[in-house]
Scaffold this motif. Structure first.
Motif, PDB file in Angstrom:
ATOM      1  N   VAL A   1      48.696  39.572  40.085  1.00  0.00           N
ATOM      2  CA  VAL A   1      48.143  39.559  38.730  1.00  0.00           C
ATOM      3  C   VAL A   1      47.035  40.595  38.652  1.00  0.00           C
ATOM      4  O   VAL A   1      46.185  40.688  39.549  1.00  0.00           O
ATOM      5  N   ARG A   2      47.062  41.382  37.584  1.00  0.00           N
ATOM      6  CA  ARG A   2      46.008  42.354  37.309  1.00  0.00           C
ATOM      7  C   ARG A   2      45.317  41.978  36.007  1.00  0.00           C
ATOM      8  O   ARG A   2      45.845  41.187  35.210  1.00  0.00           O
ATOM      9  N   ILE A   3      44.155  42.571  35.777  1.00  0.00           N
ATOM     10  CA  ILE A   3      43.411  42.283  34.547  1.00  0.00           C
ATOM     11  C   ILE A   3      44.269  42.536  33.316  1.00  0.00           C
ATOM     12  O   ILE A   3      44.266  41.752  32.358  1.00  0.00           O
TER      13      ILE A   3
ATOM     14  N   ALA B   1      34.453  43.172  34.747  1.00  0.00           N
ATOM     15  CA  ALA B   1      35.785  43.512  35.264  1.00  0.00           C
ATOM     16  C   ALA B   1      36.737  43.836  34.121  1.00  0.00           C
ATOM     17  O   ALA B   1      37.529  44.788  34.209  1.00  0.00           O
ATOM     18  N   PHE B   2      36.675  43.069  33.043  1.00  0.00           N
ATOM     19  CA  PHE B   2      37.543  43.349  31.894  1.00  0.00           C
ATOM     20  C   PHE B   2      37.137  44.647  31.206  1.00  0.00           C
ATOM     21  O   PHE B   2      37.991  45.433  30.777  1.00  0.00           O
ATOM     22  N   ALA B   3      35.821  44.878  31.085  1.00  0.00           N
ATOM     23  CA  ALA B   3      35.359  46.122  30.465  1.00  0.00           C
ATOM     24  C   ALA B   3      35.802  47.323  31.290  1.00  0.00           C
ATOM     25  O   ALA B   3      36.219  48.351  30.728  1.00  0.00           O
ATOM     26  N   ALA B   4      35.730  47.223  32.616  1.00  0.00           N
ATOM     27  CA  ALA B   4      36.145  48.337  33.478  1.00  0.00           C
ATOM     28  C   ALA B   4      37.630  48.624  33.333  1.00  0.00           C
ATOM     29  O   ALA B   4      38.063  49.772  33.465  1.00  0.00           O
ATOM     30  N   ALA B   5      38.412  47.575  33.044  1.00  0.00           N
ATOM     31  CA  ALA B   5      39.859  47.761  32.873  1.00  0.00           C
ATOM     32  C   ALA B   5      40.223  48.116  31.441  1.00  0.00           C
ATOM     33  O   ALA B   5      41.402  48.379  31.145  1.00  0.00           O
ATOM     34  N   GLY B   6      39.236  48.144  30.542  1.00  0.00           N
ATOM     35  CA  GLY B   6      39.505  48.466  29.146  1.00  0.00           C
ATOM     36  C   GLY B   6      40.295  47.394  28.422  1.00  0.00           C
ATOM     37  O   GLY B   6      41.052  47.690  27.494  1.00  0.00           O
ATOM     38  N   VAL B   7      40.126  46.137  28.833  1.00  0.00           N
ATOM     39  CA  VAL B   7      40.883  45.025  28.250  1.00  0.00           C
ATOM     40  C   VAL B   7      39.917  44.071  27.560  1.00  0.00           C
ATOM     41  O   VAL B   7      38.924  43.646  28.152  1.00  0.00           O
ATOM     42  N   GLN B   8      40.186  43.746  26.319  1.00  0.00           N
ATOM     43  CA  GLN B   8      39.386  42.758  25.611  1.00  0.00           C
ATOM     44  C   GLN B   8      39.893  41.365  25.969  1.00  0.00           C
ATOM     45  O   GLN B   8      41.063  41.185  26.308  1.00  0.00           O
TER      46      GLN B   8
ATOM     47  N   LYS C   1      45.045  35.390  43.111  1.00  0.00           N
ATOM     48  CA  LYS C   1      44.119  36.495  43.284  1.00  0.00           C
ATOM     49  C   LYS C   1      44.359  37.500  42.160  1.00  0.00           C
ATOM     50  O   LYS C   1      45.507  37.738  41.761  1.00  0.00           O
ATOM     51  N   VAL C   2      43.289  38.088  41.663  1.00  0.00           N
ATOM     52  CA  VAL C   2      43.404  39.173  40.685  1.00  0.00           C
ATOM     53  C   VAL C   2      43.178  40.471  41.447  1.00  0.00           C
ATOM     54  O   VAL C   2      42.084  40.712  41.970  1.00  0.00           O
ATOM     55  N   VAL C   3      44.203  41.304  41.533  1.00  0.00           N
ATOM     56  CA  VAL C   3      44.114  42.519  42.343  1.00  0.00           C
ATOM     57  C   VAL C   3      43.552  43.662  41.512  1.00  0.00           C
ATOM     58  O   VAL C   3      43.669  43.696  40.282  1.00  0.00           O
ATOM     59  N   GLY C   4      42.914  44.591  42.204  1.00  0.00           N
ATOM     60  CA  GLY C   4      42.408  45.798  41.540  1.00  0.00           C
ATOM     61  C   GLY C   4      41.187  45.576  40.676  1.00  0.00           C
ATOM     62  O   GLY C   4      40.907  46.395  39.791  1.00  0.00           O
ATOM     63  N   ALA C   5      40.451  44.481  40.905  1.00  0.00           N
ATOM     64  CA  ALA C   5      39.268  44.182  40.082  1.00  0.00           C
ATOM     65  C   ALA C   5      38.121  43.739  40.978  1.00  0.00           C
ATOM     66  O   ALA C   5      38.328  43.081  41.997  1.00  0.00           O
ATOM     67  N   ASP C   6      36.913  44.131  40.590  1.00  0.00           N
ATOM     68  CA  ASP C   6      35.715  43.707  41.302  1.00  0.00           C
ATOM     69  C   ASP C   6      35.291  42.355  40.743  1.00  0.00           C
ATOM     70  O   ASP C   6      34.678  42.268  39.684  1.00  0.00           O
ATOM     71  N   LEU C   7      35.624  41.295  41.461  1.00  0.00           N
ATOM     72  CA  LEU C   7      35.310  39.942  41.026  1.00  0.00           C
ATOM     73  C   LEU C   7      34.471  39.206  42.070  1.00  0.00           C
ATOM     74  O   LEU C   7      34.594  37.996  42.246  1.00  0.00           O
ATOM     75  N   ASP C   8      33.596  39.952  42.749  1.00  0.00           N
ATOM     76  CA  ASP C   8      32.671  39.332  43.694  1.00  0.00           C
ATOM     77  C   ASP C   8      31.471  38.777  42.946  1.00  0.00           C
ATOM     78  O   ASP C   8      30.804  39.492  42.186  1.00  0.00           O
ATOM     79  N   TRP C   9      31.207  37.514  43.166  1.00  0.00           N
ATOM     80  CA  TRP C   9      30.135  36.789  42.469  1.00  0.00           C
ATOM     81  C   TRP C   9      28.970  36.591  43.423  1.00  0.00           C
ATOM     82  O   TRP C   9      29.083  35.866  44.403  1.00  0.00           O
ATOM     83  N   PRO C  10      27.815  37.238  43.170  1.00  0.00           N
ATOM     84  CA  PRO C  10      26.690  37.146  44.103  1.00  0.00           C
ATOM     85  C   PRO C  10      25.777  35.972  43.789  1.00  0.00           C
ATOM     86  O   PRO C  10      25.643  35.544  42.636  1.00  0.00           O
ATOM     87  N   LEU C  11      25.152  35.462  44.830  1.00  0.00           N
ATOM     88  CA  LEU C  11      24.113  34.447  44.673  1.00  0.00           C
ATOM     89  C   LEU C  11      22.913  34.901  45.485  1.00  0.00           C
ATOM     90  O   LEU C  11      23.057  35.311  46.645  1.00  0.00           O
ATOM     91  N   GLY C  12      21.728  34.869  44.877  1.00  0.00           N
ATOM     92  CA  GLY C  12      20.555  35.357  45.576  1.00  0.00           C
ATOM     93  C   GLY C  12      19.317  34.553  45.237  1.00  0.00           C
ATOM     94  O   GLY C  12      19.336  33.663  44.369  1.00  0.00           O
TER      95      GLY C  12
ATOM     96  N   SER D   1      27.964  35.624  48.696  1.00  0.00           N
ATOM     97  CA  SER D   1      28.857  36.263  47.732  1.00  0.00           C
ATOM     98  C   SER D   1      30.222  35.602  47.864  1.00  0.00           C
ATOM     99  O   SER D   1      30.705  35.386  48.982  1.00  0.00           O
ATOM    100  N   ARG D   2      30.822  35.257  46.739  1.00  0.00           N
ATOM    101  CA  ARG D   2      32.131  34.625  46.744  1.00  0.00           C
ATOM    102  C   ARG D   2      33.059  35.350  45.774  1.00  0.00           C
ATOM    103  O   ARG D   2      32.651  35.798  44.716  1.00  0.00           O
ATOM    104  N   ARG D   3      34.312  35.392  46.141  1.00  0.00           N
ATOM    105  CA  ARG D   3      35.330  35.996  45.288  1.00  0.00           C
ATOM    106  C   ARG D   3      35.722  35.002  44.202  1.00  0.00           C
ATOM    107  O   ARG D   3      35.860  33.802  44.451  1.00  0.00           O
ATOM    108  N   LEU D   4      35.874  35.491  42.989  1.00  0.00           N
ATOM    109  CA  LEU D   4      36.369  34.670  41.889  1.00  0.00           C
ATOM    110  C   LEU D   4      37.886  34.830  41.790  1.00  0.00           C
ATOM    111  O   LEU D   4      38.409  35.952  41.871  1.00  0.00           O
ATOM    112  N   ASP D   5      38.574  33.712  41.611  1.00  0.00           N
ATOM    113  CA  ASP D   5      40.036  33.730  41.510  1.00  0.00           C
ATOM    114  C   ASP D   5      40.482  33.213  40.146  1.00  0.00           C
ATOM    115  O   ASP D   5      39.754  32.470  39.468  1.00  0.00           O
ATOM    116  N   LEU D   6      41.691  33.582  39.784  1.00  0.00           N
ATOM    117  CA  LEU D   6      42.278  33.147  38.524  1.00  0.00           C
ATOM    118  C   LEU D   6      42.818  31.722  38.681  1.00  0.00           C
ATOM    119  O   LEU D   6      43.551  31.426  39.627  1.00  0.00           O
TER     120      LEU D   6
END
Length: 295
Positions: free
Chosen positions: A184-186, A210-217, A259-270, A165-170
């Motif tokens: 930076v926030r969403i 993450a954008f949908a959870a923040a209500g941002v298009q 870093k984008v704070v307050g957002a779930d931006l963990d990217w899983p690999l499986g 799992s890796r964090r995604l950054d802006l």
């Protein structure tokens, strides 16, 4: 009706092309056409609709396909049982993977497998639809194992074991209005043009959620399929992106990472397999090696 009829039919159904099916089966195209014609005669109906550019399944063909695969799988399992008693694995493992994801050294992994099991064929493929396409291929039986990014619950009939799992950054172009921001926030990214990946790719799913959870298009201005090239579009000022840092060049000239704070931006690999079909002995051996080398 012979097993060969089903093997040829499945090859044509998966390749959607007689020429590619013949190459896959290592036979001449006329031989494939003759076997399919014989199968259709025995079934009493057309199974394939042929056009100048593509082959499509008829309704009867769609109904036959999963049963043909099941028949092939049953014979494969019988052969596996005999091969295991004889002490050697054979067959083919069909593996799906993602484009330009260096977290798993796939060539090294498959090389190690081949040295131990030289009689097992390995077929590697990617999907233009990303992880969603790979998961669909697992579900319909055209893949045995796949490396995928599948955020959230996997589809019905699929089992995914997370291995990384890796964090995604802006990623911003130098001089961007947010380049000097303390955080930076969403919400701060509303109205930005984004460089991202097509729907179906795991990292696109993570960011969309993450954008949908923040209500941002958001507006995706450019879609790319090679994750390694995303930062280059950002450097040229064509948009911003949210990426894993391992695809951002070490020379970050012209780029700023935040870093984008307050957002779930963990990217899983499986690693994913079917939950309803038992893997072949060769596929089980590969999964064991993945557990050893990667898990």
């Amino acid at each position: 009706m012979e097993l060969r009829h089903f093997e040829y039919f499945v090859a044509v159904a998966e390749e959607r092309n007689f020429t590619r099916a013949a190459a896959r089966l290592h036979v001449v195209q006329s031989g494939v056409s003759a076997v399919i014609k014989s199968l259709e005669h025995e079934m009493g109906t057309r199974l394939l609709e042929r056009t100048s550019k593509r082959v499509e399944l008829t309704d009867a063909g769609e109904a036959l396909l999963p049963r043909a695969r099941a028949a092939i799988d049953a014979v494969r399992e019988a052969r596996d049982a005999v091969d295991e008693v004889r002490g050697g694995l054979r067959g083919t493992v069909r593996i799906g993977t993602l484009i330009s994801v260096p977290l798993i050294d796939v060539p090294s992994l498959l090389g190690a497998f081949h040295r131990v099991h030289p009689n097992v064929g390995l077929r590697l493929s990617v999907s233009p639809r990303g992880s969603v396409g790979l998961l669909d291929a697992l579900a319909d039986g055209s893949l045995d194992v796949a490396f995928v990014s599948a955020p959230g619950r996997p589809p019905a009939g699929i089992r995914v074991r997370q291995i990384e799992s890796r964090r995604l950054d802006l990623v911003l172009p130098a001089g961007h209005r947010l380049a000097g921001a303390a955080e930076v926030r969403i919400a701060d990214l509303a109205g930005e043009a984004f460089v991202d990946f097509p729907l179906g790719f795991g990292n696109r799913t993570v960011v969309d959620r993450a954008f949908a959870a923040a209500g941002v298009q958001r507006h995706v201005a450019i879609e790319v399929t090679d994750i390694a090239g995303g930062a280059g579009f950002v450097r040229e000022g064509l948009g911003v992106a949210i990426l894993p840092t391992f695809v951002v060049p070490d020379d970050r000239t012209g780029l700023v990472l935040k870093k984008v704070v307050g957002a779930d931006l963990d990217w899983p690999l499986g690693v994913a397999v079917s939950a309803v079909r038992r893997p072949s002995a060769a596929a089980r051996a590969l999964l064991a090696l993945i557990d050893e080398k990667v898990g």
